[in-house]
Design an enzyme around this catalytic site. Structure first.
Site, PDB file in Angstrom:
ATOM      1  N   GLY A 122       0.840   0.894  -5.802  1.00 41.69           N
ATOM      2  CA  GLY A 122       1.334   0.308  -7.055  1.00 41.69           C
ATOM      3  C   GLY A 122       0.257  -0.515  -7.739  1.00 41.69           C
TER       4      GLY A 122
ATOM      5  CD  GLN B 181       1.570  -4.397  -8.191  1.00 40.25           C
ATOM      6  OE1 GLN B 181       2.511  -3.782  -8.683  1.00 40.25           O
ATOM      7  NE2 GLN B 181       1.119  -4.155  -6.977  1.00 40.25           N
TER       8      GLN B 181
ATOM      9  CG  ASP C 269       3.294  -8.103  -0.666  1.00 37.92           C
ATOM     10  OD1 ASP C 269       4.282  -7.708  -1.316  1.00 37.92           O
ATOM     11  OD2 ASP C 269       2.124  -7.956  -1.060  1.00 37.92           O
TER      12      ASP C 269
HETATM   13  C1  S3P Z   1       0.032  -7.253  -5.690  1.00 37.18           C
HETATM   14  C2  S3P Z   1       1.076  -7.956  -6.220  1.00 37.18           C
HETATM   15  C3  S3P Z   1       2.436  -7.934  -5.649  1.00 37.18           C
HETATM   16  C4  S3P Z   1       2.452  -7.426  -4.233  1.00 37.18           C
HETATM   17  C5  S3P Z   1       1.613  -6.220  -4.051  1.00 37.18           C
HETATM   18  C6  S3P Z   1       0.176  -6.463  -4.459  1.00 37.18           C
HETATM   19  C7  S3P Z   1      -1.279  -7.340  -6.352  1.00 37.18           C
HETATM   20  O1  S3P Z   1       3.240  -7.083  -6.427  1.00 37.18           O
HETATM   21  O2  S3P Z   1       3.775  -7.170  -3.818  1.00 37.18           O
HETATM   22  O3  S3P Z   1       1.653  -5.813  -2.687  1.00 37.18           O
HETATM   23  O4  S3P Z   1      -2.293  -6.963  -5.748  1.00 37.18           O
HETATM   24  O5  S3P Z   1      -1.321  -7.790  -7.495  1.00 37.18           O
HETATM   25  P1  S3P Z   1       3.972  -7.624  -7.759  1.00 37.18           P
HETATM   26  O6  S3P Z   1       2.897  -8.074  -8.638  1.00 37.18           O
HETATM   27  O7  S3P Z   1       4.727  -6.486  -8.329  1.00 37.18           O
HETATM   28  O8  S3P Z   1       4.872  -8.714  -7.285  1.00 37.18           O
END
Ligand code: S3P
Length: 426
Positions: free
Chosen positions: A96, A167, A312
């Site tokens: 993601g 993110q 996480d």
């Molecule tokens: C991440 C942000 C988190 C986290 C993911 C990594 C990142 O997600 O759960 O494992 O590297 O920015 P979200 O931003 O959707 O909360």
């Protein structure tokens, strides 16, 4: 994966490099001017997707693996507009972070790109980034993968994000680099700030004020030398393991303890855990050695910024809560439902199958402990953190736990089983 109960944990380990920081190092190094060098890079599946994505866009990235020093990277950045149009779809795999952060960069490119993902990523919401990118003038099609992006000149946005998500924040800030004027993002709760810290390291000026971050467009990134700390999200499994397995003492070396990520330390301490923090340094990401000993855990309530600061780690915190006295309440954890799997469902079903006492009401989780867990057959549903959390629960169960679908662990912690075996005393 078969997990048998163990008598104690002892020794010292180093867990893999931080996944979030490793992704960002590749991305920012690729759009910087000059050669960026990264020490201790996480060469696991997710981050390899990010490397491949930039290679497909013409960036020369060399990975060197040295047994003693881990993996290092050399990224020959080509500046903000040095990427070339990819020949075909970019496969983000399970990642993601690759898809959401990369979209922010692609929105500012004068070409067409398509981002695809595996089965799990294909059902994760992309509207949360598509929406602000469309407000900035990018043509983004698809609210779920595949995402099709025709980028170009962007206009700035003052975006109020409905979710606390690094993110989303990072995607908008990266797109903001390609906009004329000042782009801002405001979050409801603080999310991890690795993007802000690393952009500043690359010479980009940001304005941070409470939950709002602003960036002026068209700033150039200057290549840098970076050191990646060990991932607190990977350390979390062992912090919980050493807390719940009797007679244990474990040192976890050079772990990133950025305050926007260290919710697990505060939560475990509230639960009575015995954790010492030693040898603190700053790189500019703060890191330290963590020394964890067995403790009689007690229940706690986790809500608000504790959720976003430990997002996480909540699956393995649920494991800790099954061994804690009283009812642990995790309130407003809806974001867990849109991770690699619905982690509220996968964790509560799996742990209840082992004999835990977990009730889920909407997005709230109530865990009554301590419970005697039994070995069971558990399915990770293809989610690395669910798989590793079940393995930790298996350490204190009666009988053997079988965890199915553990290939996914390769996305963040290829040597998980080896590391666990090293410190497990039977
Ligand atoms: C991440 C942000 C988190 C986290 C993911 C990594 C990142 O997600 O759960 O494992 O590297 O920015 P979200 O931003 O959707 O909360």
């Amino acid at each position: 994966m078969i997990i048998k109960p163990i008598k104690r944990i002892s020794g010292a380990i180093t867990v893999p490099a931080d996944k979030s920081i490793s992704h960002r190092a590749v991305m920012f190094g690729s759009i910087a001017d000059g050669t960026t060098r990264v020490n201790n890079f996480l060469a696991a599946d997710d981050c390899k997707r990010t490397i491949e994505a930039f290679r497909e866009m013409g960036i020369d990235i060399k990975v060197k693996s040295q047994k003693a020093k881990g993996n290092s990277l050399e990224i020959h950045g080509k500046g903000l507009h040095g990427l070339k149009e990819p020949q075909g779809p970019i496969d983000c795999g399970n990642s993601g972070t690759t898809m959401r952060l990369l979209s922010g960069i692609l929105a500012g490119q004068n070409f067409y790109s398509m981002l695809t993902g595996d089965e799990s990523l294909s059902v994760r919401p992309m509207s949360r980034i598509a929406l602000p990118l469309r407000l900035m003038g990018a043509d983004v099609r698809g609210d779920y993968p595949p995402l099709k992006i025709r980028g170009g000149r962007l206009k700035p946005v003052d975006y109020k994000s409905p979710v606390a998500s690094a993110q989303v924040k990072s995607c908008v800030l990266l797109a903001g680099l390609f906009a004329d004027g000042i782009t801002s993002v405001t979050e409801p709760l603080p999310s991890r700030d690795h993007t802000e810290r690393m952009l500043e390291l690359f010479g980009v000026k940001l304005k941070r004020s409470g939950l709002k971050v602003s960036i002026k467009g068209r700033q150039k990134l200057k290549a840098r030398l970076l050191d990646v700390p060990a991932d607190i999200s990977s350390a979390a499994f062992f912090m919980v393991a050493a807390s719940i397995v009797k007679n244990s003492k474990l040192t976890i070396k050079s772990v990133g303890i950025n305050p926007t990520r260290s919710g697990i330390l505060d939560i475990l301490k509230k639960m009575n855990a015995r954790i010492k923090i030693k040898n603190k340094t700053s790189t500019p990401e703060p890191m330290a050695d963590l020394i964890v000993e067995t403790a009689n855990l007690k229940s706690t309530t986790i809500k608000g910024s504790f959720i976003s600061r430990a997002i996480d780690e909540l699956p393995v915190i649920m494991v800790a809560a099954t061994q804690a006295k009283g009812t642990t309440k995790i309130i407003g954890a809806g974001e867990l439902r849109v991770k690699e799997t619905d982690r509220i469902k996968s964790m509560s079903e799996g742990l209840n199958k082992m004999g835990a006492n977990i009730k889920v009401v909407g997005d709230n989780i109530y865990i009554k402990g301590p419970s005697k867990l039994n070995g069971a057959c558990l399915n990770s549903r293809g989610d690395h953190r669910t798989a590793m959390s079940f393995a930790i629960a298996g350490l204190v169960a009666n009988g053997q736990a079988t965890i199915e679908n553990t290939e996914c662990i390769l996305t963040s912690f290829p040597d998980f089983k080896k590391t666990l075996s090293k410190i497990s005393k039977l």
